[in-house]
Design a protein around this motif. Structure first.
Motif, PDB file in Angstrom:
ATOM      1  N   LEU A  32       0.810  -1.213   0.000  1.00 17.67           N
ATOM      2  CA  LEU A  32       0.000   0.000   0.000  1.00 17.67           C
ATOM      3  C   LEU A  32       0.847   1.268   0.000  1.00 17.67           C
ATOM      4  CD1 LEU A  32      -2.650  -0.960   2.735  1.00 17.67           C
ATOM      5  CD2 LEU A  32      -2.956  -1.044   0.250  1.00 17.67           C
ATOM      6  N   GLU A  33       0.326   2.296  -0.660  1.00 19.69           N
ATOM      7  CA  GLU A  33       0.848   3.647  -0.451  1.00 19.69           C
ATOM      8  C   GLU A  33       0.075   4.215   0.737  1.00 19.69           C
ATOM      9  OE1 GLU A  33       1.964   7.580  -3.036  1.00 19.69           O
ATOM     10  OE2 GLU A  33      -0.012   6.701  -3.377  1.00 19.69           O
ATOM     11  N   LYS A  34       0.751   4.372   1.862  1.00 19.32           N
ATOM     12  CA  LYS A  34       0.047   4.690   3.104  1.00 19.32           C
ATOM     13  C   LYS A  34      -0.295   6.172   3.197  1.00 19.32           C
ATOM     14  CE  LYS A  34       1.589   0.799   5.769  1.00 19.32           C
ATOM     15  NZ  LYS A  34       1.628   0.265   7.122  1.00 19.32           N
ATOM     16  N   ASN A  35      -1.399   6.430   3.891  1.00 16.16           N
ATOM     17  CA  ASN A  35      -1.734   7.802   4.233  1.00 16.16           C
ATOM     18  C   ASN A  35      -0.645   8.388   5.128  1.00 16.16           C
ATOM     19  OD1 ASN A  35      -4.223   7.601   2.888  1.00 16.16           O
ATOM     20  ND2 ASN A  35      -5.224   6.764   4.702  1.00 16.16           N
ATOM     21  N   ILE A  36      -0.596   9.705   5.203  1.00  8.87           N
ATOM     22  CA  ILE A  36       0.409  10.391   6.009  1.00  8.87           C
ATOM     23  C   ILE A  36      -0.234  10.874   7.313  1.00  8.87           C
ATOM     24  CG2 ILE A  36       2.030  12.319   6.131  1.00  8.87           C
ATOM     25  CD1 ILE A  36       2.742  10.085   4.086  1.00  8.87           C
ATOM     26  N   ALA A  37       0.273  10.364   8.408  1.00  7.00           N
ATOM     27  CA  ALA A  37      -0.200  10.808   9.723  1.00  7.00           C
ATOM     28  C   ALA A  37       0.776  11.837  10.274  1.00  7.00           C
ATOM     29  CB  ALA A  37      -0.314   9.619  10.674  1.00  7.00           C
ATOM     30  N   PHE A  38       0.239  12.790  10.997  1.00  7.69           N
ATOM     31  CA  PHE A  38       1.069  13.773  11.677  1.00  7.69           C
ATOM     32  C   PHE A  38       0.322  14.245  12.909  1.00  7.69           C
ATOM     33  CE2 PHE A  38      -1.629  16.129   8.808  1.00  7.69           C
ATOM     34  CZ  PHE A  38      -1.912  17.335   9.441  1.00  7.69           C
ATOM     35  N   ARG A  39       1.026  14.983  13.751  1.00  6.59           N
ATOM     36  CA  ARG A  39       0.361  15.506  14.946  1.00  6.59           C
ATOM     37  C   ARG A  39       0.707  16.977  15.116  1.00  6.59           C
ATOM     38  NH1 ARG A  39       4.398  15.857  18.660  1.00  6.59           N
ATOM     39  NH2 ARG A  39       6.140  14.436  18.333  1.00  6.59           N
ATOM     40  N   ILE A  40      -0.208  17.671  15.738  1.00  5.79           N
ATOM     41  CA  ILE A  40       0.015  19.070  16.064  1.00  5.79           C
ATOM     42  C   ILE A  40       0.788  19.128  17.375  1.00  5.79           C
ATOM     43  CG2 ILE A  40      -1.132  21.249  16.632  1.00  5.79           C
ATOM     44  CD1 ILE A  40      -3.487  20.154  14.821  1.00  5.79           C
ATOM     45  N   ASN A  41       1.850  19.894  17.379  1.00  6.60           N
ATOM     46  CA  ASN A  41       2.731  19.999  18.538  1.00  6.60           C
ATOM     47  C   ASN A  41       2.132  20.960  19.554  1.00  6.60           C
ATOM     48  OD1 ASN A  41       4.827  20.267  20.340  1.00  6.60           O
ATOM     49  ND2 ASN A  41       6.102  21.508  18.972  1.00  6.60           N
ATOM     50  N   THR A  42       1.571  20.397  20.620  1.00  3.92           N
ATOM     51  CA  THR A  42       0.846  21.207  21.597  1.00  3.92           C
ATOM     52  C   THR A  42       1.773  22.057  22.466  1.00  3.92           C
ATOM     53  OG1 THR A  42       0.792  19.312  23.118  1.00  3.92           O
ATOM     54  CG2 THR A  42      -1.108  19.624  21.667  1.00  3.92           C
ATOM     55  N   ILE A  43       3.087  21.846  22.370  1.00  2.00           N
ATOM     56  CA  ILE A  43       4.025  22.733  23.066  1.00  2.00           C
ATOM     57  C   ILE A  43       4.003  24.123  22.422  1.00  2.00           C
ATOM     58  CG2 ILE A  43       6.482  23.168  23.543  1.00  2.00           C
ATOM     59  CD1 ILE A  43       6.859  20.138  23.741  1.00  2.00           C
ATOM     60  N   LYS A  44       3.817  24.132  21.094  1.00  2.00           N
ATOM     61  CA  LYS A  44       3.943  25.384  20.350  1.00  2.00           C
ATOM     62  C   LYS A  44       2.634  25.925  19.798  1.00  2.00           C
ATOM     63  CE  LYS A  44       8.617  25.765  18.514  1.00  2.00           C
ATOM     64  NZ  LYS A  44       9.380  25.995  17.270  1.00  2.00           N
ATOM     65  N   ALA A  45       1.644  25.072  19.642  1.00  2.00           N
ATOM     66  CA  ALA A  45       0.485  25.489  18.846  1.00  2.00           C
ATOM     67  C   ALA A  45      -0.826  25.003  19.447  1.00  2.00           C
ATOM     68  CB  ALA A  45       0.633  24.967  17.413  1.00  2.00           C
ATOM     69  N   ASP A  46      -1.884  25.686  19.089  1.00  2.00           N
ATOM     70  CA  ASP A  46      -3.238  25.295  19.450  1.00  2.00           C
ATOM     71  C   ASP A  46      -3.782  24.335  18.387  1.00  2.00           C
ATOM     72  OD1 ASP A  46      -5.911  25.833  20.941  1.00  2.00           O
ATOM     73  OD2 ASP A  46      -6.382  26.221  18.831  1.00  2.00           O
ATOM     74  N   PRO A 303      -0.539  -3.841  10.637  1.00  2.00           N
ATOM     75  CA  PRO A 303      -0.462  -2.744   9.674  1.00  2.00           C
ATOM     76  C   PRO A 303      -1.651  -2.696   8.715  1.00  2.00           C
ATOM     77  CG  PRO A 303       0.998  -4.531   9.015  1.00  2.00           C
ATOM     78  CD  PRO A 303       0.457  -4.894  10.370  1.00  2.00           C
ATOM     79  N   ASN A 304      -2.028  -1.470   8.357  1.00  2.00           N
ATOM     80  CA  ASN A 304      -3.014  -1.228   7.302  1.00  2.00           C
ATOM     81  C   ASN A 304      -2.658   0.088   6.628  1.00  2.00           C
ATOM     82  OD1 ASN A 304      -3.918   0.783   9.076  1.00  2.00           O
ATOM     83  ND2 ASN A 304      -5.741  -0.328   9.703  1.00  2.00           N
ATOM     84  N   GLU A 305      -3.633   0.742   5.986  1.00  2.00           N
ATOM     85  CA  GLU A 305      -3.302   1.973   5.256  1.00  2.00           C
ATOM     86  C   GLU A 305      -2.984   3.137   6.188  1.00  2.00           C
ATOM     87  OE1 GLU A 305      -7.649   1.827   6.044  1.00  2.00           O
ATOM     88  OE2 GLU A 305      -6.194   0.433   5.143  1.00  2.00           O
ATOM     89  N   GLN A 306      -3.257   3.005   7.491  1.00  2.00           N
ATOM     90  CA  GLN A 306      -2.985   4.084   8.440  1.00  2.00           C
ATOM     91  C   GLN A 306      -1.923   3.735   9.474  1.00  2.00           C
ATOM     92  OE1 GLN A 306      -6.669   5.326  10.231  1.00  2.00           O
ATOM     93  NE2 GLN A 306      -7.456   6.215   8.339  1.00  2.00           N
ATOM     94  N   PHE A 307      -1.825   2.463   9.849  1.00  2.00           N
ATOM     95  CA  PHE A 307      -0.907   2.051  10.909  1.00  2.00           C
ATOM     96  C   PHE A 307       0.263   1.249  10.340  1.00  2.00           C
ATOM     97  CE2 PHE A 307      -4.860   2.659  13.228  1.00  2.00           C
ATOM     98  CZ  PHE A 307      -4.445   3.242  14.418  1.00  2.00           C
ATOM     99  N   ASP A 308       1.454   1.508  10.891  1.00  2.00           N
ATOM    100  CA  ASP A 308       2.586   0.615  10.664  1.00  2.00           C
ATOM    101  C   ASP A 308       2.510  -0.523  11.675  1.00  2.00           C
ATOM    102  OD1 ASP A 308       3.617   2.163   8.639  1.00  2.00           O
ATOM    103  OD2 ASP A 308       5.143   3.136   9.875  1.00  2.00           O
ATOM    104  N   GLY A 309       3.112  -1.650  11.321  1.00  2.33           N
ATOM    105  CA  GLY A 309       3.216  -2.739  12.284  1.00  2.33           C
ATOM    106  C   GLY A 309       4.048  -2.305  13.488  1.00  2.33           C
ATOM    107  N   PHE A 310       3.664  -2.739  14.682  1.00  3.77           N
ATOM    108  CA  PHE A 310       4.330  -2.251  15.889  1.00  3.77           C
ATOM    109  C   PHE A 310       4.069  -3.242  17.019  1.00  3.77           C
ATOM    110  CE2 PHE A 310       5.166   1.215  19.094  1.00  3.77           C
ATOM    111  CZ  PHE A 310       6.356   1.659  18.543  1.00  3.77           C
ATOM    112  N   PHE A 311       5.055  -3.401  17.908  1.00  2.00           N
ATOM    113  CA  PHE A 311       4.925  -4.266  19.081  1.00  2.00           C
ATOM    114  C   PHE A 311       5.118  -3.427  20.331  1.00  2.00           C
ATOM    115  CE2 PHE A 311       6.876  -6.731  22.498  1.00  2.00           C
ATOM    116  CZ  PHE A 311       6.023  -7.815  22.606  1.00  2.00           C
ATOM    117  N   MET A 312       4.320  -3.665  21.365  1.00  2.00           N
ATOM    118  CA  MET A 312       4.459  -2.947  22.628  1.00  2.00           C
ATOM    119  C   MET A 312       4.236  -3.895  23.801  1.00  2.00           C
ATOM    120  SD  MET A 312       2.781   0.847  22.123  1.00  2.00           S
ATOM    121  CE  MET A 312       1.106   0.298  22.295  1.00  2.00           C
TER     122      MET A 312
END
Length: 319
Positions: A32-46, A303-312
């Motif tokens: 898949l060509e995955k979607n791009i996830a990002f987050r707003i940095n609450t230290i600097k921005a609303d 993993p899917n179109e939004q998540f990478d595979g990950f172990f915790m």
């Protein structure tokens, strides 16, 4: 390229790890060509102000209901995102949702003493700082010189002021800083199996069963160091972007064997609205050998179109 282009030994292994009714979707995710996830940095921005600005600039935004600062855009808009004022000002950080989940699950609190033991390039470190409201004590360790300076640059750009950075081998930290930290994140260097991309052959060229074995030995020493550095009643989150049990459950099992009376595996507290369909519980046996039953509390993010595979896996050092 098709899923048959995966390394044969990896394809055989993943078929043993993932239940058959979910295996097809996992294998398809490597194409898949995955979607791009990002987050707003609450230290600097609303959060709302940045979201409104990006919508006004024409970004096709999908909200993430389990973390309000996280957003998703289509892959073709990634370059445009990196050209925005918000990106250059450090008000946003591009980071896969699986990677964002780790600091959220660790749940660091303001005024705690927290360690990120394998910190570069700094995405999780900066989110830890944001979750701590940029107050408290945060230590970030990275042994590789160029990665260390990339970590420092990202911390500066994101406005993190509570972090002290150390260019040192994480395997030495436990003896240098015994029982110093309330919470520790160890996103261990791994074989990066979750980053396989069948559209990019180079993404798999480094992988081999020998590489997995070599990496697992390093992970066990890092995990041991992290455990020594953890305060009694402290919380340690161990994670990787690998599928191989040798790098995940088996590594944790070694720690449990050595510290049976001192370590407890905790259920991971996920946000209420987190999608349950991408979660697989940890394995309690591998290659015919039983593993500690408590490892069922560990999770894989499939993993899917939004998540990478990950172990915790969440560990507590018992008083």
């Amino acid at each position: 390229m098709s899923i048959h282009s995966l390394p044969t030994a990896f394809a055989e292994k993943i078929a043993e790890i993932i239940p058959s009714d979910r295996l097809g979707n996992v294998l398809e995710s490597f194409t898949l060509e995955k979607n791009i996830a990002f987050r707003i940095n609450t230290i600097k921005a609303d959060v709302q102000a940045v979201k409104t600005s990006l919508l006004n600039k024409g970004f096709d935004i999908t909200e993430v209901d389990w973390y309000k600062a996280a957003l998703i855009i289509p892959a073709h808009q990634k370059r445009a995102l990196t050209e925005t004022n918000e990106f250059h000002a450090g008000e946003i950080y591009i980071q896969n949702l699986s990677s964002q989940l780790a600091p959220i699950a660790l749940a660091p609190e303001a005024e705690e003493t927290v360690l990120d033991l394998a910190a570069a390039p700094g995405g999780k470190t900066t989110l830890i700082a944001a979750l701590m409201n940029n107050t408290g004590r945060l230590s970030a360790v990275e042994p590789v010189r160029d990665r260390f300076f990339r970590l420092k640059a990202n911390l500066d750009q994101q406005g993190v002021t509570i972090a002290k950075t150390y260019m040192t081998d994480g395997r030495s930290v436990g003896k240098k800083c015994p029982e110093m930290f309330d919470r520790i994140l160890l996103d261990a260097p791994c074989s990066s199996e979750a980053r396989f991309d069948l559209n990019e052959a180079d993404s798999m060229s480094h992988w081999s069963p020998a590489k997995v074995k070599e990496t697992s030995h390093k992970q066990r020493r890092l995990l041991l160091s992290a455990f020594y550095a953890l305060k009694k009643d402290g919380i340690l989150l161990y994670c990787t972007c690998a599928f191989s049990p040798e790098e995940n459950e088996v590594s944790v099992a070694h720690l449990i064997k050595d510290f049976a009376e001192e370590v407890e595996v905790l259920p991971i507290q996920l946000p209420e609205s987190f999608p349950k369909e991408v979660i697989q519980n940890g394995l309690t046996s591998w290659k015919g050998k039983a593993l500690p039953a408590a490892l069922q509390h560990a999770i894989r993010i499939l993993p899917n179109e939004q998540f990478d595979g990950f172990f915790m896996c969440m560990l507590k050092k018992k008083a």
